[in-house]
Structures are given as C-alpha cells and as structure tokens.
Design an enzyme around this catalytic site. Structure first.
Site, PDB file in Angstrom:
ATOM      1  N   HIS A   1       0.852  -1.189   0.000  1.00 49.21           N
ATOM      2  CA  HIS A   1       0.000   0.000   0.000  1.00 49.21           C
ATOM      3  C   HIS A   1       0.889   1.240   0.000  1.00 49.21           C
ATOM      4  O   HIS A   1       2.090   1.138   0.242  1.00 49.21           O
ATOM      5  CB  HIS A   1      -0.892   0.016   1.247  1.00 49.21           C
TER       6      HIS A   1
ATOM      7  N   HIS B   1       5.805   7.065  -1.807  1.00 44.56           N
ATOM      8  CA  HIS B   1       6.553   5.878  -2.190  1.00 44.56           C
ATOM      9  C   HIS B   1       5.777   4.642  -1.765  1.00 44.56           C
ATOM     10  O   HIS B   1       4.776   4.742  -1.055  1.00 44.56           O
ATOM     11  CB  HIS B   1       7.945   5.867  -1.534  1.00 44.56           C
TER      12      HIS B   1
END
Length: 194
Positions: A38, A124
């Site tokens: 995620h 990120h």
C-alpha cells in the site's frame, strides 16, 4: 488501536517480479507481504477507540477524482549507502497523493489528532525493511540496477483507514473506513494494473 490512512496497491506481475529481484539479492531484509502492499499517506500510530469516529470524520469530507499512479524504480531511505527501507518510486500521481494527505492532515489537526508522521511527505511504496547489513552490497547493486525500471500504472479510486494488528507473522490490515472518488462510476476493468 494502531491506525494508518493509505491507498491499496493491486498486485501486478511486474510488481511481484520486483519483490523477487529484491528477495534474490540475498540481503537480510524483511519484505512486505505482497497482499499488504500500500501507499501510506498518514501513519497515526496508537489511537484510542473512542477517537476512531473522529478519524473517520476527518476523512469523510474528502473529495477527489480517480487518478493514476505510476510506479517506477527502486530506491532506499535514508540513502543508498546505509539503506533501512527499500521502496518503489512514484512518478505519476504524486500531486494528488499530496493534496489528499494535506486535506486529511488538516482535518485531523483540527480535531487535535496528531499523526506520527506529520513531517515531509515523500510518496513511495515500501517493499521491505533492512534487518542487518549482511550482504548489503548485493542489495545496493540490485537497487542501482533497477533505479529506472518501469513497474506499471494503476488507478486510485479509494482512500482507506486501516487498522494494523501486529503479529509474529507480520501485520494484519483491516479496513475500517474508506472514501471513494467522486467519479467512481468506471467498470472494474479500469482498475487493473497494466
């Protein structure tokens, strides 16, 4: 309970291939389970149960159009000489991720809920954490060789509040609440990673 707000990332063959490449570097690294991958927007840490509704409330006014996120290249925090976290970069969708995060952060702060990571946000996708520096040069070489590799694009339709339960086998994430994009009318075909 331990909470974070994030974006689910679908598993794609290319992303799973990157996991294998990092795993095969032979370094002492704990990889994220592919089904848990995620993008973390905000890590809230421990939140009392009686405040969870306030967290949901801080998300409920969020309005966003679905958007694309493009994943590209490997990197490491804090730097490549002493990597602690190995990540996949985000080249498209950063602006939307920042806007969503900023909105929710402001709403949380209005409610006197301070996330643990309210500092600078660098979008990120964490794929692993370095446990020791054994065979670290192999890992550094692997990151360098894959700094510009294209990993794929997916569509973001939801922002999710997750509860994270730590277990000896790794964390278990449960969805507590989610906000969908205002133009969520697309078919499920549109949501596949290519």
């Amino acid at each position: 309970m331990r909470l974070f707000i994030g974006i689910e990332v679908p598993q794609s063959p290319k992303l799973l291939e990157i996991f294998e490449i990092v795993k095969n570097a032979g370094a002492d690294i704990k990889l994220v389970e592919p089904y848990n991958i995620h993008i973390t927007l905000l890590f809230l840490g421990e939140v009392r149960e009686d405040r969870v509704e306030e967290v949901k409330d801080s998300m409920s006014g969020l309005k966003f159009n679905k958007f694309k996120v493009t994943l590209k290249g490997l990197g490491a925090f804090p730097n490549l000489t002493r990597p602690r976290v190995v990540w996949v970069g985000i080249v498209e969708g950063q602006q939307q991720l920042r806007q969503i995060r900023s909105y929710i952060l402001n709403e949380l702060l209005k409610r006197k809920i301070r996330p643990e990571d309210d500092k600078d946000f660098s979008p990120h996708l964490t794929i692993g954490r370095v446990k020791s520096y054994n065979s670290i040069s192999n890992l550094i070489n692997t990151i360098n060789e894959n700094m510009n590799v294209d990993i794929g694009t997916f569509e973001v339709n939801n922002v999710v509040l997750f509860k994270s339960t730590l277990t000896p086998k790794g964390p278990i994430y449960d969805k507590l609440f989610e906000v969908s994009s205002i133009d969520r009318g697309g078919s499920t075909e549109d949501n596949k990673t290519h």
